[in-house]
Write a protein that holds these residues in place. Sequence first.
Motif, PDB file in Angstrom:
ATOM      1  N   GLY A 129       0.860  -1.254   0.064  1.00 22.12           N
ATOM      2  CA  GLY A 129      -0.115  -0.022  -0.015  1.00 22.12           C
ATOM      3  C   GLY A 129       0.836   1.276   0.224  1.00 22.12           C
ATOM      4  N   LEU A 130       2.125   1.200   0.710  1.00 20.94           N
ATOM      5  CA  LEU A 130       2.899   2.460   0.813  1.00 20.94           C
ATOM      6  C   LEU A 130       3.642   2.603  -0.426  1.00 20.94           C
ATOM      7  N   LEU A 131       4.001   1.538  -0.863  1.00 21.34           N
ATOM      8  CA  LEU A 131       4.811   1.263  -2.347  1.00 21.34           C
ATOM      9  C   LEU A 131       3.878   2.000  -3.419  1.00 21.34           C
ATOM     10  N   GLN A 132       3.015   1.589  -3.538  1.00 23.61           N
ATOM     11  CA  GLN A 132       1.844   2.160  -4.578  1.00 23.61           C
ATOM     12  C   GLN A 132       1.630   3.367  -4.222  1.00 23.61           C
ATOM     13  N   ALA A 133       1.389   3.977  -3.025  1.00 24.10           N
ATOM     14  CA  ALA A 133       1.107   5.445  -2.804  1.00 24.10           C
ATOM     15  C   ALA A 133       2.214   6.175  -3.353  1.00 24.10           C
ATOM     16  N   ALA A 134       3.446   5.730  -3.302  1.00 32.46           N
ATOM     17  CA  ALA A 134       4.879   6.083  -3.852  1.00 32.46           C
ATOM     18  C   ALA A 134       4.953   6.188  -5.291  1.00 32.46           C
ATOM     19  N   GLY A 180      11.599   2.588  -6.912  1.00 33.17           N
ATOM     20  CA  GLY A 180      11.267   3.159  -8.411  1.00 33.17           C
ATOM     21  C   GLY A 180      10.414   4.305  -8.195  1.00 33.17           C
ATOM     22  N   GLY A 181       9.991   4.524  -6.717  1.00 34.06           N
ATOM     23  CA  GLY A 181       8.876   5.554  -6.508  1.00 34.06           C
ATOM     24  C   GLY A 181       9.542   6.771  -5.776  1.00 34.06           C
ATOM     25  N   ARG A 182       8.810   7.441  -5.119  1.00 29.19           N
ATOM     26  CA  ARG A 182       9.096   8.553  -4.571  1.00 29.19           C
ATOM     27  C   ARG A 182       8.762   8.660  -3.007  1.00 29.19           C
ATOM     28  N   LYS A 183       9.689   9.773  -2.398  1.00 26.97           N
ATOM     29  CA  LYS A 183       9.625   9.656  -0.830  1.00 26.97           C
ATOM     30  C   LYS A 183       8.025  10.318  -0.619  1.00 26.97           C
TER      31      LYS A 183
END
Length: 309
Positions: A129-134, A180-183
Amino acid sequence: MPSPTLTHLQTALAKLTPLELAESAWDNVGLMAEAPEARDGKLAEGEARKVYLCIDLTTAVCSEALSDPSTTAILSYHPPIFRGLKSFTLANPLQASLLRCISSGVSVFSIHTAADNCVGSNNDFMASGLLQAAGVETDADGMVRPGQGKGSKALKEASSPPEGHEGAGHGRFVDLLEGGGRKLTRDAAVQAVKKRLGLKYIQAAWSSSGPAEIRTIAICAGSGGSVLGGVKADLYLTGEMSHHEILAANAAGSHVFCCNHTNTERPWLAFFAPRLQAAMNETAAGDGASAPKYEVVLSKEDKEPLQVV
């Protein structure tokens, strides 16, 4: 000889939440109570068998499951028997529930830390869920498999995981940039957790020396103090920690999110239920045309006991 339901349930769970991944040094998983006269034999051929899925086998959950004549097993996340018993009586509400299940022909099975540590676990559910949000790409189920270089790995990997569970282990460590996400800003992290767990409120303990933006998250479903303690991460995400554990984490520069114990476990059940149902029916299909059909039902009486009032 185990009932058909129990046989198919155990075979399905061996694929989805292998018991060898549980914390065997202290946990109690597996068959909690086996009914000697299973309900299976009382159901007509072709009639669906129901497996009730819950976090805790409370009195209300027990009554709900047993009121349905098609219920042939209960799968509880938390084990209703955790330590050795010197007696088994109706005076204890939890023991009374187990005795009611046994006398009604319904067996009880628990998966606890096997469900925490497997691939596709409740910890993976929160991490994803956190990775998806990022902005990290997930699979079709909205999940990110641990140990694949996509931003999630076990805090401690299992030494010899069964096939299909490579990368399994206890807790999860998320690096949003590695995936590959963002903070995420603090508020974005709060909203991502609320969305994933379906919560209106969570508790946040912000560290005065912690970062303004979140890159790394250490995750443990349920009670996370002993698992997360000492882990270097921008954020700890768990159900509960003690007052002093939270202060220690904040002093070390880690923010802490506490969501209440079962709020970090129960949302995963909705993800798990259709997978368990499919696995049980696939297993049963090998028995031929007369094989029973299964329906996995989420208990409506299974609830987080602590409410914000």
